[in-house]
Design a protein around this motif. Structure first.
Motif, PDB file in Angstrom:
ATOM      1  N   GLY A   1       0.550  -1.390  -0.146  1.00 11.35           N
ATOM      2  CA  GLY A   1      -0.298   0.129   0.085  1.00 11.35           C
ATOM      3  C   GLY A   1       0.578   1.201   0.477  1.00 11.35           C
ATOM      4  N   ARG A   2       2.100   1.343   0.188  1.00 10.73           N
ATOM      5  CA  ARG A   2       3.374   2.168   0.305  1.00 10.73           C
ATOM      6  C   ARG A   2       2.237   3.218  -1.239  1.00 10.73           C
ATOM      7  N   PHE A   3       2.641   2.607  -2.504  1.00 12.40           N
ATOM      8  CA  PHE A   3       2.539   2.815  -3.622  1.00 12.40           C
ATOM      9  C   PHE A   3       1.455   3.100  -4.291  1.00 12.40           C
ATOM     10  N   THR A   4       0.757   3.743  -5.185  1.00 14.45           N
ATOM     11  CA  THR A   4      -0.100   4.087  -6.083  1.00 14.45           C
ATOM     12  C   THR A   4      -0.437   2.701  -7.145  1.00 14.45           C
ATOM     13  N   ARG A   5      -1.492   2.200  -6.703  1.00 11.78           N
ATOM     14  CA  ARG A   5      -1.842   1.409  -7.648  1.00 11.78           C
ATOM     15  C   ARG A   5      -1.219   1.009  -9.615  1.00 11.78           C
ATOM     16  N   CYS A   6      -1.001   0.560 -10.075  1.00 11.06           N
ATOM     17  CA  CYS A   6      -0.578   0.973 -11.489  1.00 11.06           C
ATOM     18  C   CYS A   6      -2.169   0.959 -12.986  1.00 11.06           C
ATOM     19  N   ARG A   7      -2.358   1.669 -13.572  1.00  9.31           N
ATOM     20  CA  ARG A   7      -4.081   1.571 -13.716  1.00  9.31           C
ATOM     21  C   ARG A   7      -4.402   0.789 -14.509  1.00  9.31           C
ATOM     22  N   ARG A   8      -3.203   0.606 -15.810  1.00  8.95           N
ATOM     23  CA  ARG A   8      -3.295  -0.868 -16.075  1.00  8.95           C
ATOM     24  C   ARG A   8      -3.411  -2.095 -15.617  1.00  8.95           C
ATOM     25  N   CYS A   9      -2.702  -2.889 -14.871  1.00 10.15           N
ATOM     26  CA  CYS A   9      -2.582  -3.865 -14.187  1.00 10.15           C
ATOM     27  C   CYS A   9      -2.989  -4.408 -13.043  1.00 10.15           C
ATOM     28  N   GLY A  10      -3.444  -3.114 -12.130  1.00  8.33           N
ATOM     29  CA  GLY A  10      -3.441  -3.187 -11.156  1.00  8.33           C
ATOM     30  C   GLY A  10      -2.626  -3.159  -9.787  1.00  8.33           C
TER      31      GLY A  10
END
Length: 84
Positions: free
Chosen positions: A11-20
């Motif tokens: 949860g430290r970094f925001t997830r990728c919009r393409r693959c999640g």
């Protein structure tokens, strides 16, 4: 150039919009062969990469890499749900 994956809490970094998936923090030590020779130490650089290919450039500060990730590759923030 030596590259190392640095582990962080989930949860430290925001997830990728393409693959999640959440990106990996990669620390780069040394200089790439494409850069001109420098005499003296080269500061480590940081980048964020997801397992499916989205990545940032190499930055001297992790905060700069994270800002680029949030601008280019991060999922849009979800709107809060109403709790009954």
């Amino acid at each position: 150039m030596l590259q190392r994956v640095v582990s962080h809490l989930k949860g430290r970094f925001t997830r990728c919009r393409r693959c999640g998936s959440e990106p990996h923090h990669v620390r780069h030590h040394g200089r790439p062969s494409s850069e001109p020779v420098q005499f003296g130490p080269v500061a480590p650089r940081h980048s964020l990469e997801c397992r499916f290919g989205a990545c940032t450039g190499q930055h001297t500060l992790l905060a700069a890499a994270e800002a680029e990730w949030n601008d280019k590759h991060a999922q849009a923030a979800r709107r809060g749900r109403k709790v009954a």
